[in-house]
Design an enzyme around this catalytic site. Sequence first.
Site, PDB file in Angstrom:
ATOM      1  N   ARG A 109       0.907  -1.166   0.000  1.00 11.75           N
ATOM      2  CA  ARG A 109       0.000   0.000   0.000  1.00 11.75           C
ATOM      3  C   ARG A 109       0.924   1.189   0.000  1.00 11.75           C
ATOM      4  NH1 ARG A 109      -2.479   3.843  -0.766  1.00 11.75           N
ATOM      5  NH2 ARG A 109      -4.172   4.758   0.439  1.00 11.75           N
ATOM      6  N   HIS A 112       1.521   7.331   1.363  1.00  8.23           N
ATOM      7  CA  HIS A 112       0.348   8.215   1.322  1.00  8.23           C
ATOM      8  C   HIS A 112       0.103   8.813   2.691  1.00  8.23           C
ATOM      9  CE1 HIS A 112      -1.344   4.519   3.027  1.00  8.23           C
ATOM     10  NE2 HIS A 112      -2.350   5.250   3.492  1.00  8.23           N
ATOM     11  N   HIS A 114      -3.349  10.862   5.106  1.00  2.99           N
ATOM     12  CA  HIS A 114      -4.771  11.213   5.161  1.00  2.99           C
ATOM     13  C   HIS A 114      -4.896  12.614   5.739  1.00  2.99           C
ATOM     14  CE1 HIS A 114      -5.520   7.048   4.232  1.00  2.99           C
ATOM     15  NE2 HIS A 114      -4.655   6.731   5.180  1.00  2.99           N
ATOM     16  N   GLU A 119      -5.278   7.298  11.311  1.00  4.41           N
ATOM     17  CA  GLU A 119      -5.489   5.910  10.896  1.00  4.41           C
ATOM     18  C   GLU A 119      -5.114   4.954  12.021  1.00  4.41           C
ATOM     19  OE1 GLU A 119      -4.050   4.708   7.017  1.00  4.41           O
ATOM     20  OE2 GLU A 119      -3.207   2.863   7.870  1.00  4.41           O
ATOM     21  N   HIS A 158       2.664   7.396   5.519  1.00  8.88           N
ATOM     22  CA  HIS A 158       2.983   6.012   5.878  1.00  8.88           C
ATOM     23  C   HIS A 158       2.849   5.088   4.682  1.00  8.88           C
ATOM     24  CE1 HIS A 158      -1.283   6.905   6.711  1.00  8.88           C
ATOM     25  NE2 HIS A 158      -1.532   5.689   6.253  1.00  8.88           N
ATOM     26  N   GLU A 181     -13.262   9.932   0.764  1.00 11.39           N
ATOM     27  CA  GLU A 181     -13.671  10.792  -0.333  1.00 11.39           C
ATOM     28  C   GLU A 181     -12.845  12.076  -0.412  1.00 11.39           C
ATOM     29  OE1 GLU A 181     -18.016  12.172  -1.930  1.00 11.39           O
ATOM     30  OE2 GLU A 181     -17.865  11.068  -0.053  1.00 11.39           O
TER      31      GLU A 181
HETATM   32 MN    MN Z   1      -3.393   5.020   5.314  1.00  6.75          MN
END
Ligand code: MN
Length: 401
Positions: A109, A112, A114, A119, A158, A181
């Site tokens: 993953r 990125h 947020h 998280e 992360h 979103e």
């Molecule tokens: Mn994340």
Amino acid sequence: MALRMHINYPRETEMDEQRTNRLTRRGMFELGSAAGLIAASALSTAQPVKAGPQSGRNFEPLPDFKYSLEGSGGWEGPGGSAKEVTVAEFPVSRSIAGVSMRLTPGGLRELHWHAIAAEWAYIVEGRCRITVFSPNGQAEVVDFEQGDIWYFPKGYPHSLQGLAPHGTHFVLAFDNGQFSEFGTFSITDWFAQTSAAVLAQNTCLRPDVIARLPKKEAYIVQGKVPAGELPQFRNKQIETNQSPHKYRMGQQNVVSFEGGDERIVSMADFPAQSTLSCAVLRIEPGAIRELHWHPTADEWGYVLEGNAEIAVFGAHGRSKKDNFQKGDVFFIDQGFGHYVLNTGSSDLHVLLVFNNPVYQQISLSSWLGANPTQLIADNFGLSNAAVDNMPKELMGMVKKS
Ligand code: MN
Ligand code: MN
């Protein structure tokens, strides 16, 4: 006064009416005494009110509080898959969103962050490696296994990578129902949105290399399975984070009751976890996590294993009940009464996330013990002898009788 407020400040007037109704109800139905009735009638002459619970005031029915996360569609690629539940799919869940993610060995993953949510995650199965970088310049690269949790504050970048040969599964929770979103920022997406000239200047990559970068967000890519030992940061001067983002929830002491047990992790246990607390419950067949509520937090749950009946009580004659199985999500508003009953033939395991770093709960059994016998007898119209049979101390998980 009330009329003027009604014209100019409808919202305040509504709040005022709610307050008056509440006071009137308390006077008439909870005190149940002459003093209470006088207080109620004094209120009703002082202010225009709609009388108590029979006033005809309409309350919306309770919304659905169940979402079948594992039964939903989602993102799938060579490196893994993800299913998400946000307010878009599950309107009641305004304060917490969730994702069920699976990574192949080496599945990455990508880097990125947020923008609008912290998280949190719980490793259901397998092992994975994370990297996280803090605004204080410290970083962490650390491995997680089953029962471990992580917490990345809002905006901390992360990455997550699967290590286990048979795949890794974890459940993520975010402290904002709209996190997806409006709030996931991936590095490939950003690069794809940035001109080649600026990228060349900032990344020192050659133009022909820049031309081969992903043209849109990669999200999850298939990477190489990293070596067993933890790698060094590219910048060898970087300090390892002094405040760890990992907590071994599965290794925490268990609190046991007759019908099951629980592990609860608040900020006091795991200082990084600054906006949430969490729990794992194990409830035996036929046992019940007793009637209770959480004064300061909404509750978001994910059924890890087993079958449950959950009912919420939303006041004003409203309640809602549903059945849950492995992979289902539920959401209970702050202060709403609820219970969790194991309706299956094996242990029920439930993962819980609360949107408050301090965990608080009030359970029926201890509440009943915290009142005089005569008061409870009067409240229900029971004999004192009947009340004597009721619990006096916290039962927590009540086994099948
Ligand atoms: Mn994340
Ligand atoms: Mn609860």
